[in-house]
Design an enzyme around this catalytic site. Structure first.
Site, short mmCIF file in Angstrom:
data_model
loop_
_atom_site.label_atom_id
_atom_site.label_comp_id
_atom_site.label_asym_id
_atom_site.label_seq_id
_atom_site.Cartn_x
_atom_site.Cartn_y
_atom_site.Cartn_z
N HIS A 77 32.87 36.59 35.65
CA HIS A 77 34.00 35.67 35.56
C HIS A 77 33.75 34.70 34.40
CE1 HIS A 77 32.02 32.71 38.68
NE2 HIS A 77 31.35 32.80 37.56
N CYS B 13 38.64 32.89 37.01
CA CYS B 13 39.42 33.47 35.91
C CYS B 13 38.70 34.73 35.46
CB CYS B 13 39.55 32.47 34.76
SG CYS B 13 40.43 33.13 33.33
N ASN C 67 28.17 37.13 36.21
CA ASN C 67 28.90 37.30 37.46
C ASN C 67 30.32 37.81 37.24
OD1 ASN C 67 26.78 36.39 39.19
ND2 ASN C 67 27.24 34.29 38.57
#
Length: 420
Positions: A321, A356, A319
């Site tokens: 991240h 993040c 995904n």
């Protein structure tokens, strides 16, 4: 009978051949007469009706090379003829005999162990997962999978790290969705979620570790899901020692949906709810929810700070991240060294605030809430507060709390409880 068959295969016995009525060269009369095979003359013996065809024709020459003809087969005269059958060259291959005996004993030992398991733990056979694929149990509501603790999954204390345990939690969660037939093209997303560009993100994770497994141990992980509010899902785990059944770790987590394009949280669509609701279990969480509010943590209140933490490409999931397990390692980067060396992590609570990405630069902050100083405090539990944020006073990524206990505290307590 297996041993007799293995021995018989190593000691072949010729069976008598019936008289075919064919004409034989020489005067045999049911026995072996004087037969000249390339100059080798065998003595006349009795073979109880065994007849051997011989060719008494003179050796012919083909292209200057003498050849002999035996039953229509041309044999090069330069090749070595068959050696006389003696006791030495008829001995069996002892390595094959030893291998056969070893195989028999190993098979018998395996059967004996299976019978012994049935006597001690009748439920153990049902828990066997030799290939580690996992399976659905408990009437389709619980997914169970076994993991062997590898040598590269243990730390300096010769026990599995908390990151290893959390990786097992994540793996069973994904395999649960896969075995239930709900895995779409995404990372744990159902087919209806993939149609709407939705995926799961964890908002809170609580892990309680009672005992850490060591290298070679086999752990059994059970996981199931339940509803969490109107637009959330809760997933729980139990990690047990596969041999003793002792509970090693308990974990509970909360999940919500995010849109992959807008990167915003989303409600659960009715079509998605119809897919997953049938797997929800109406049970309380295995870990009581820790709702304590933590004091503000920044450069002025933090006891330890670690700057310049950046994700690598291998830290990202599908995904795009950072994987949620990676945050644990970054949080512990700023943990006091004497705490890490003298204590072991007993519990951890993580609250995920934002994503993040691969270009983020992070700062890890830790503050001691109790103990960890020195002297008597070295034998008490230590509580720590953690914050992972973007460097330069940026937004919060993860807030956390950890509880540490003295290493080998459980063994010391058991030793003190022994009668003198």
């Amino acid at each position: 009978m297996v041993a007799m068959a293995a021995t018989a295969s190593l000691f072949p016995v010729s069976s008598p051949q019936p008289n075919s009525g064919a004409k034989n060269s020489g005067n045999h009369k049911g026995g072996l007469g004087g037969v000249d095979l390339h100059g080798i003359k065998s003595k006349s013996t009795t073979s109880y009706g065994l007849q051997v065809k011989t060719n008494a024709q003179a050796p012919a020459k083909v292209n200057g090379t003498r050849v002999g003809v035996m039953d229509g087969l041309k044999v090069d005269d330069n090749s070595s003829s068959g050696a006389p059958r003696t006791f030495i060259n008829q001995l069996p291959d002892w390595s094959m005999l030893l291998a056969a005996i070893t195989t028999i004993f190993l098979a018998a030992e395996k059967q004996w162990m299976m019978l012994d398991w049935k006597t001690k733990r009748p439920d153990m056979l049902a828990d066997l997962d030799p290939f580690g694929f996992g399976r659905i149990v408990e009437n389709g509501f619980v997914f169970r999978q076994n993991f062997s603790i590898r040598s590269y999954e243990i730390g300096a204390d010769r026990t599995a790290s908390v990151e290893t345990l959390m990786n097992h939690l994540q793996e069973t969660a994904l395999n649960h969705v896969k075995n239930a037939g709900l895995l779409g093209d995404g990372f744990g997303s159902t087919p209806e979620m993939c149609k709407r560009n939705l995926f799961w993100v964890v908002t809170k994770m609580q892990v309680l570790v009672d005992h850490y497994p060591t290298w070679g141990d086999v752990v059994q992980v059970d996981t199931w899901v339940a509803a969490s509010g109107k637009n959330g899902m809760r997933r729980d785990w139990l990690i047990r020692d596969c041999r003793t059944g002792e509970i090693l770790t308990r974990a509970s987590s909360n999940w919500v949906m995010m849109n992959k394009v807008t990167r915003r949280l989303s409600k659960i669509p009715d079509e998605v709810r119809a897919e997953i609701q049938q797997y929800f279990v109406d049970t309380p969480p295995v870990v009581d929810d820790d709702n304590r509010k933590l004091p503000k943590l920044d450069e002025n209140t933090a006891d330890h700070i670690r700057n310049g933490l950046t994700p690598k490409w291998s830290d990202l999931d599908v995904n795009q991240h950072v994987n949620n397990v990676k945050y644990v390692g970054w949080i512990l980067e700023s943990a006091p060294q004497h705490v890490v060396e003298k204590y072991e992590l007993a519990s951890i609570t993580l609250e995920y605030r934002r994503e993040c990405m691969k270009d983020s630069v992070l700062q890890s902050l830790t503050s001691l809430l109790a103990g960890g100083g020195g002297g008597k405090a070295d034998f008490d539990n230590v509580d720590c507060q953690h914050l992972l944020r973007l460097e330069g006073g940026g937004g919060e990524i993860v807030k956390g709390r950890t509880k540490w206990r003295p290493k080998y505290a459980k063994q010391v307590q058991e030793h003190q409880s022994l009668p003198l």
